[in-house]
Design a protein around this motif. Structure first.
Motif, PDB file in Angstrom:
ATOM      1  N   CYS A  42       8.373 -27.995  21.075  1.00  0.00           N
ATOM      2  CA  CYS A  42       7.395 -28.339  21.315  1.00  0.00           C
ATOM      3  C   CYS A  42       6.827 -29.543  20.386  1.00  0.00           C
TER       4      CYS A  42
ATOM      5  N   GLN B  39       0.753 -18.761  19.143  1.00  0.00           N
ATOM      6  CA  GLN B  39       2.069 -18.355  18.756  1.00  0.00           C
ATOM      7  C   GLN B  39       2.104 -16.825  18.256  1.00  0.00           C
TER       8      GLN B  39
ATOM      9  N   TRP C 118       1.607 -15.186  22.163  1.00  0.00           N
ATOM     10  CA  TRP C 118       3.203 -15.281  22.725  1.00  0.00           C
ATOM     11  C   TRP C 118       3.991 -14.247  21.968  1.00  0.00           C
TER      12      TRP C 118
ATOM     13  N   ARG D 244       9.496 -14.061  32.176  1.00  0.00           N
ATOM     14  CA  ARG D 244       8.838 -15.264  32.903  1.00  0.00           C
ATOM     15  C   ARG D 244       8.144 -14.967  33.967  1.00  0.00           C
TER      16      ARG D 244
ATOM     17  N   VAL E 172       4.266 -15.718  32.161  1.00  0.00           N
ATOM     18  CA  VAL E 172       4.177 -16.947  31.677  1.00  0.00           C
ATOM     19  C   VAL E 172       3.010 -17.640  31.996  1.00  0.00           C
ATOM     20  N   GLU E 173       2.701 -17.661  33.299  1.00  0.00           N
ATOM     21  CA  GLU E 173       1.400 -18.559  33.607  1.00  0.00           C
ATOM     22  C   GLU E 173       0.230 -17.703  33.063  1.00  0.00           C
TER      23      GLU E 173
ATOM     24  N   THR F  12      -0.081 -18.770  29.393  1.00  0.00           N
ATOM     25  CA  THR F  12      -0.286 -20.185  29.158  1.00  0.00           C
ATOM     26  C   THR F  12      -1.597 -20.472  29.194  1.00  0.00           C
TER      27      THR F  12
ATOM     28  N   GLN G 194      -4.279 -21.261  25.797  1.00  0.00           N
ATOM     29  CA  GLN G 194      -4.550 -22.884  26.153  1.00  0.00           C
ATOM     30  C   GLN G 194      -3.376 -23.729  25.699  1.00  0.00           C
ATOM     31  N   THR G 195      -2.225 -23.508  26.048  1.00  0.00           N
ATOM     32  CA  THR G 195      -0.937 -24.256  25.796  1.00  0.00           C
ATOM     33  C   THR G 195      -0.966 -25.607  26.377  1.00  0.00           C
ATOM     34  N   ALA G 196      -1.636 -26.010  27.427  1.00  0.00           N
ATOM     35  CA  ALA G 196      -1.712 -27.501  27.829  1.00  0.00           C
ATOM     36  C   ALA G 196      -2.577 -28.250  27.092  1.00  0.00           C
TER      37      ALA G 196
ATOM     38  N   LEU H 292       7.048 -30.843  25.858  1.00  0.00           N
ATOM     39  CA  LEU H 292       7.724 -29.555  25.578  1.00  0.00           C
ATOM     40  C   LEU H 292       9.484 -29.758  26.297  1.00  0.00           C
TER      41      LEU H 292
END
Length: 156
Positions: free
Chosen positions: A66, A80, A84, A123, A127-128, A131, A135-137, A143
């Protein structure tokens, strides 16, 4: 494509290897591969449990490289650790992992899984949602990653 992971006991051992042995080994491998890329990441924290560079109890490694926006580095690391990691740790089939960083706001998440099927369950289910929660975006500028089937004969 091949991924090679090396884990060093300390920075001093790494520096010693680079000073004494690297060039000789690299010269001996000349012409055996193309487009090599290497990156050194410093350990930041474990994913799930105490990380060991032992691959006999895992069949798959998931790597996520990342590049994080400069103003979001601390948020990314916190997410993280708080979002995560607990999600991965709670997933059946997740063995262990490590979170590291490198200069230039780069991070590596390496997670070890019992099988591709177990990683796939994680996954699909999470994951969605994770994410959005982390606030991964907003954090991640780029990535790259891969799911790597381990080859036991390559483990030393």
């Amino acid at each position: 494509m091949a991924h090679v992971f090396a884990f060093w006991e300390s920075r001093a051992f790494y520096d010693s290897f680079m000073a004494r042995s690297h060039d000789r080994l690299a010269a001996a491998q000349s012409g055996t591969f193309r487009d090599s890329q290497a990156k050194l990441f410093d350990y930041r924290f474990d994913v799930k449990t105490g990380f060991e560079p032992k691959f006999t109890d895992a069949d798959v490694v998931r790597i996520a490289h990342c590049k994080v926006r400069e103003d979001r580095v601390e948020h990314f690391a916190l997410m993280q650790e708080k979002v995560w990691n607990p999600a991965m740790a709670g997933s059946p089939g997740m063995v262990r992992g490590v979170f590291g960083d490198a200069p230039g706001n780069e991070f590596l998440v390496l997670s070890m899984w019992q099988s591709a099927a177990e990683h796939g369950k994680y996954r699909i289910e999470r994951v969605e949602r994770l994410t959005l929660r982390a606030q991964t975006a907003a954090d991640v500028a780029a990535l790259a990653g891969d799911v790597v089937q381990l080859e036991p004969t390559w483990t030393v």
